[in-house]
Design a protein around this motif. Structure first.
Motif: not given
Length: 392
Positions: A303-304, A309-312, A320-322, A372-381
């Motif tokens: 997820n990270d 990648a998307c934000i960048q 984005i901090s490491p 970030l501890a959620c399903p990928r689709s939530i992170v994408e949205t």
């Protein structure tokens, strides 16, 4: 991976603060990625332990910290960190945040200064102020998203007579640092030099990227055990915050007696509830639970990578901090919006409920903390809404 976490589980109307808090009205569906709990089902071994407890049918008073419970806690930290804990040094609190409040009452007096390294988990400040102590900030040095401790400033603050100790966040929330052995030992050296104590919040210790390793402070500096208290819990690691259980490691006999007098006798907080005991033992002793945790760390890493990648790509000026530890992403978006209130309003218009950076102190203004501890689709949205909002 045995476990996969793409399934969307509806948590609305279940009484969970993450999804059921009274949020401001919004034209879009609310997407909460703020408070640090996971939208993942717990390990099967933990679920089974709780079902077996339910099947007992009677839920009377329990015997608290049994030898089996203490051995489960000690065994976990021995196996995972090669840290040998004396079972008699484990004390109960309903969470790390209340434990910090109790410890401040026990280890300091009203008006005493307590150091925090900002930006940092905001309940630290709240508990210092609530107990009528004084916040003393040791601002972290931010080098294009990579944070380090300002040891010159820390020593100057440690040297002050009014300062009695420090609350250390390790791993650090929100900036995601795993402090190195050298950094931690420098902190202990300063504490010894100026006769200060350290409360080390290590609740995120199991949530670490694969290339990093958490260092328990008491393992590194056993000779300083009488000035260090370590706060641990299964809650972040295994998504058990609602069971309200933490294990506070206190070696100093004077503080043990004060804890017994204040927490156990005066406040009558003697041990976890029966379900917390069952879940904690299952979390710390079952191979299935350990596998689940490994799979969570791997999934969060993915997820990270996706979010980063998307934000960048779409917000190239964001920093984005490491993320070495925790499951929280710390993003500097000041290049797109410098006013923290306007930034919060912009997120709310998109239905995004994030932990706004200003909550973590002055140095967090213009930042967002994303769970970030959620399903990928939530992170994408979330990432899409974040990018859209800041482009607007």
């Amino acid at each position: 991976m045995k476990y996969h976490f793409d399934e969307l589980i509806n948590r609305k109307n279940t009484g969970c603060v993450k999804w059921d808090k009274a949020f401001p009205a919004c034209d879009k569906d609310i997407l909460p990625l703020w408070v640090a709990d996971m939208d993942f089902p717990c390990a099967e071994a933990i679920q089974q332990a709780l079902k077996e407890k339910v099947d007992e049918q009677i839920y009377g008073y329990n015997t608290g910290f049994t030898p089996a419970y203490r051995q489960a806690v000690c065994g976990w930290f021995s196996k995972r960190f090669d840290w040998e804990i004396d079972p008699d040094t484990i004390f109960y609190a309903g969470g790390v945040v209340p434990a910090i409040a109790y410890l401040l009452e026990i280890m300091s007096e009203e008006g005493d200064g307590v150091i925090i390294s900002t930006p940092v988990y905001y309940p630290f400040r709240k508990k210092i102020e609530a107990t009528k102590r004084v916040v003393v900030e040791n601002p972290l040095i931010n080098e294009h998203g990579m944070y380090r401790i300002d040891f010159d400033d820390l020593e100057a603050k440690m040297a002050r007579n009014d300062v009695k100790g420090m609350i250390l966040c390790s791993p650090h929330n929100p900036v995601g640092r795993i402090w190195t052995k050298e950094e931690l030992l420098k902190i202990v050296t300063l504490a010894k030099k100026y006769d200060k104590w350290i409360i080390s919040d290590e609740i995120h210790c199991d949530l670490v990227q694969k290339d990093y390793e958490h260092q328990p402070l008491l393992k590194l500096a056993p000779e300083a055990k009488d000035r260090i208290v370590v706060c641990t819990a299964p809650s972040k690691s295994f998504n058990l915050a609602g069971l309200q259980n933490s294990n506070i490691i206190i070696c100093n006999e004077k503080w043990q007696k004060k804890w017994t007098s204040y927490v156990m006798e005066r406040l009558s907080l003697n041990g976890p509830n029966s379900f917390a005991i069952a879940a904690t033992i299952a979390a710390y002793t079952k191979e299935d639970s350990e596998q689940w945790l490994a799979d969570v760390n791997a999934y969060v890493d993915e997820n990270d990578a996706f979010a980063r990648a998307c934000i960048q790509q779409y917000l190239p000026e964001a920093i984005i901090s490491p993320r070495q530890g925790t499951y929280l992403l710390w993003v500097d978006v000041r290049a797109y919006c410098e006013d923290e209130k306007q930034l919060e309003e912009t997120m709310l218009k998109e239905g995004l409920i994030l932990d706004e950076g200003y909550l973590f102190g002055e140095a967090g203004k213009g930042f967002e903390r994303i769970n970030l501890a959620c399903p990928r689709s939530i992170v994408e949205t979330c990432v899409k809404r974040l990018c859209d909002a800041l482009h607007k």
